[in-house]
Scaffold this motif. Structure first.
Motif, PDB file in Angstrom:
ATOM      1  N   GLY A 416      -8.629   8.683  17.876  1.00 57.94           N
ATOM      2  CA  GLY A 416      -9.268   8.680  16.559  1.00 57.94           C
ATOM      3  C   GLY A 416     -10.617   8.001  16.513  1.00 57.94           C
ATOM      4  N   LEU A 591      -3.766  11.943  19.056  1.00 52.93           N
ATOM      5  CA  LEU A 591      -3.987  13.330  18.644  1.00 52.93           C
ATOM      6  C   LEU A 591      -3.057  14.298  19.383  1.00 52.93           C
ATOM      7  N   LEU A 623      -5.005   8.154  11.639  1.00 51.42           N
ATOM      8  CA  LEU A 623      -5.724   8.722  12.792  1.00 51.42           C
ATOM      9  C   LEU A 623      -6.515   9.952  12.364  1.00 51.42           C
ATOM     10  N   ARG A 626      -9.467   9.153  10.149  1.00 50.27           N
ATOM     11  CA  ARG A 626     -10.612   8.613  10.903  1.00 50.27           C
ATOM     12  C   ARG A 626     -11.417   9.742  11.539  1.00 50.27           C
ATOM     13  N   LEU A 627     -10.742  10.812  11.856  1.00 52.93           N
ATOM     14  CA  LEU A 627     -11.415  11.973  12.462  1.00 52.93           C
ATOM     15  C   LEU A 627     -11.905  12.971  11.419  1.00 52.93           C
TER      16      LEU A 627
END
Length: 819
Positions: A416, A591, A623, A626-627
């Motif tokens: 992330g 991920l 996560l 954040r992406l």
């Protein structure tokens, strides 16, 4: 008893031993001149003894080589003609030309003198003795299992003498060569002489049966070796391509002194080292040497080289080879990094990490970059992707090893940290030439980044190219993850199952990533049939769980949970849940773990046990946020959370997830299919079932890669519709999407059978036969599950069915729904 003879006519045989014996037994007084050819041990003497008995039974005198002067007065039988001197052979040739003679001569196929060649010419086409086939060996083994009979044939080459030796000592069914059977080869080897025994030893150790090579090894000339090889062929010691038969090889290794084996091994190793050839097959047996091997430069070099070879072809031997190299004189500090790699490929991850850490902290250690690769790979394998990425980032800065920067970027994105990955990729190129590995790593990083910020199609094609570029590296490369594995994950997230399949097939075939990544590719391959609802194939593809570390165990446990869920096996699902709770605690959320996490979310919902998985879902949500919530990676997890909400009957949560899927529908075909299906699920849950629309959307899910999900949507819609015709059509649609043939409808004749069930019982039976649970049937018919159970109990009693399987079979007959 006297038998008339003819002047020159000979008996006619079929060229086989049985034909020869039959002809002689039928007419023992008739003249015959024939040769019997067979290698040693093929039964020439046995055949001649049988023929001699037939002649004696007919009162025909049996003569031998000492009776050549009386050849006209009986049957002259000559064994082992290849051992006779030229004078006797020439006399036999002269006798063969006489009319009315009964002469049978047995000999080996070679080598042969000119005199023997002349005699063979007079004898004509020989009776050829053949090896024993499976049926003939089976007759001698008194009904042993066919696979063991095949093992006997493989070990002996079907040579009758060797078969007899083995069967006399072996335990039927046990595939091992008894020592007593091997000891019988002492005489055969003694007959070869010192040079022959040396050649046999070299071939048993692994030398190519080439006269020039063997001559160098045993210290003689190639003509002498040629004669030895001819004698070995003639003695039936060699199989195809002049390779020792397995039982002969085992006998040679058992009966040859270790001193001679070591001396010949050392010579072969020197030759291989000088040619750059493989040495692992030569030195591996030395690990079991009964005597201590003293430090020696040649063997030290050979063991070190063998350790490198073993990493790719025999990982379990790599560490032992390197330890032997140290014992033979290689400095211990020079092989620690390679010992770490050997421990990793053998599955000893604790030892691998311990040794790798020793290398990393020692600034003067050789192969320091290999130590980093091992540590990074082990950390990723254990589910600690971010720590693995940090180590690769440190290596890129300090050691400047080609590829580390890209692998660090992949790990950071997976954790992330897109901004950190971008910053790292901007800092400069890795040192070193643009090799296949650095190119594959760079494309892998680009593909992973694209999967987060750009197009699914571009990301997938980039990763597939990276996988193709890494194929030549095969088993020799050691990385945290492979382009093939990541490509397969991306393909699964966007519904490109064929791309995932072909990429994984290639990865397994080429051994991409070495032994440590082998199970990862196999597990991802097992996920493909799971998506289609083919639980039998998915289960068959699962590797042994005992061989796995955290990352692979998480994937395996999710597959087991998925199989149990699709098979409606709640006991197995509970077992998978217990395993999942343990492995999830060891594995950080990244991920590349979202796919198994999604499957476990549904499993937890079915077991009404979501509390344990909630923290991991929160981590996954953070996560993805954040992406920037990348559609490719976010949509599949949302879909699984929607399914969990449906199971839990949390309609508000399901609606929220459907809204979120709507926002991602533009990204790829699978996301669009899931978004549309999510809306249909909400309508179905509300009791609104449009048969045509449900079928269209269910088939859309199937076409986008979620075959089982499409079938489930159709099946659940069938439960909730009040239209019987629509219900049956949707059930057939669900069957079709699962790859099952449609049920043929029978015509109701109105006979006695059709009167056995009431209309309500027929409705209950229809749904039970379709695979619905009592609870689901109750919901469909607005009755309790207990009432459904009572109906089934009465039906079972009325039909006289002893068990559930018999009941279902009977109901299918009554309802015209055969499987």
């Amino acid at each position: 008893m006297n038998h008339p003879t003819t002047s020159s006519a000979a008996l006619v045989t079929d060229g086989h031993a049985a034909g020869l014996r039959s002809a002689i037994e039928a007419s023992p007084g008739s003249p015959i001149v024939a040769g019997i050819q067979g290698a040693g041990g093929f039964g020439k003497t046995t055949l001649l003894d049988a023929i001699a008995a037939a002649y004696r039974e007919a009162d025909v005198p049996v003569l031998g080589v000492r009776d050549l002067d009386r050849a006209e007065h009986g049957a002259l039988l000559v064994d082992d003609a290849h051992r006779l001197d030229d004078e006797l052979l020439l006399r036999l040739s002269e006798i063969a030309r006489r009319p009315g003679i009964r002469l049978l001569v047995a000999y080996r196929p070679g080598p042969r003198s000119a005199a023997l060649g002349e005699l063979i010419g007079e004898l004509g086409a020989p009776v050829l003795l053949a090896a024993l086939g499976l049926d003939e060996i089976a007759e001698r083994t008194e009904g042993s299992a066919l696979d063991w009979v095949g093992w006997v044939q493989t070990q002996t080459g079907g040579v009758p003498r060797y078969v007899s030796r083995l069967l006399a000592e072996a335990v039927p069914g046990r595939a091992e060569l008894p020592a007593r059977a091997l000891d019988h080869f002492q005489h055969d080897l003694d007959q070869l002489g010192e040079i022959g025994w040396g050649c046999a030893t070299a071939m048993a150790i692994g030398a190519t049966p080439h006269p020039d090579l063997l001559a160098v090894v045993v210290g003689t000339d190639s003509s002498a070796v040629g004669a030895v090889l001819a004698a070995m062929r003639s003695g039936a010691m060699l199989g195809s391509e002049d390779v020792l038969l397995p039982i002969v090889r085992a006998a040679v290794l058992r009966l040859t002194s270790w001193e001679l084996r070591l001396r010949i091994t050392r010579k072969l190793v020197e030759l291989q080292l000088s040619r750059g050839g493989p040495v692992l097959p030569l030195v591996a047996p030395l690990l079991e040497a009964p005597m201590a091997l003293l430090p020696e430069a040649t063997l030290a070099t050979a063991f070190e080289r063998a350790g490198e070879e073993a990493v790719q072809v025999a990982p379990h031997l790599a560490g032992r080879m390197l330890a032997a190299a140290v014992s033979a004189g290689v400095p211990a500090g020079s092989v620690i990094a390679r010992q770490a790699r050997a421990a990793a490929v053998a599955g000893n991850l604790d030892e691998a990490l311990r040794l790798a850490d020793r290398v990393i902290v020692d600034e003067n250690a050789p192969d320091r970059e290999l130590g980093v690769q091992v540590a990074a790979g082990v950390l990723a394998h254990r589910g600690l992707l971010e720590r693995s990425a940090e180590l690769c980032r440190w290596s890129a800065a300090k050691l400047r090893w080609p590829g580390d920067r890209a692998f660090a970027a992949v790990g950071l994105i997976g954790a992330g940290r897109l901004a950190d990955a971008d910053e790292l990729l901007k800092t400069g190129d890795d040192a070193g030439p643009p090799t296949s590995m650095t190119g594959a790593a760079a494309q892998m990083a680009a593909g992973v980044r694209e999967s987060v910020v750009g197009s699914a199609t571009t990301a997938l094609s980039t990763l597939v190219r990276a996988a193709s570029l890494s194929e030549p590296l095969g088993r020799g490369v050691f990385v945290p993850d492979t382009p093939a594995a990541v490509a397969a994950l991306v393909a699964l997230h966007c519904g490109e199952l064929d791309v995932a399949q072909s990429t994984l097939d290639r990865a397994v075939e080429t051994g991409a990533g070495g032994a440590l990544l082998h199970n990862r590719h196999r597990l991802l391959a097992a996920w493909l049939p799971l998506v289609k609802g083919d639980t039998v194939t998915a289960r068959a593809k699962l590797p042994e769980a005992s061989e796995m570390a955290a990352r692979d165990r998480l994937m395996a446990t999710a597959i087991e949970a998925g199989i149990a869920s699709r098979d409606n096996d709640m006991t197995a699902l509970a077992t998978a849940r217990a395993q999942a709770r343990q492995v999830a605690a060891e594995h950080s959320v990244d991920l590349f773990s979202l796919l198994p996490l999604g499957e476990l979310v549904v499993a937890a919902a079915r077991l009404r046990d979501q509390e344990w998985i909630t923290p991991y879902l929160n981590e996954a949500k953070a996560l993805l946020e954040r992406l920037g919530n990348p559609p490719l990676w976010t949509s599949m997890l949302l879909w699984k959370r929607l399914q969990a909400a449906i199971v839990l009957e949390e309609n508000d949560s399901a609606a929220r997830f459907a809204d979120q899927l709507d926002a991602l529908a533009h990204h790829n075909a699978l996301a669009a299919a899931m978004a549309e299906a999510a809306r249909m699920w909400l309508r179905v849950l509300g009791g609104e079932v449009d048969q045509d629309e449900v079928e269209r959307i269910a088939r859309g899910l199937h076409g986008a890669g979620l075959a089982w999900d499409g079938a489930r949507l159709a099946g659940q819609a069938a439960i909730r519709t009040h239209d019987r015709r629509a219900m049956l059509a949707l059930l057939e649609c669900a069957r079709a999407l699962q790859g099952k043939p449609p049920r043929p409808r029978a015509v109701n004749t109105g006979g006695a059978d059709s009167e056995l069930l009431s209309e309500r019982e027929k409705e209950v039976a229809e749904l039970v036969v379709a695979g619905l649970t009592y609870k689901q049937v109750g919901k469909r018919l607005f009755i309790s599950a207990k009432t459904v159970e009572h109906h089934i109990s009465r039906i079972k009693q009325r039909l006289g069915s002893a068990n559930r399987e018999e009941l279902l079979t009977r109901l299918r007959e009554l309802l015209g729904k055969p499987e």
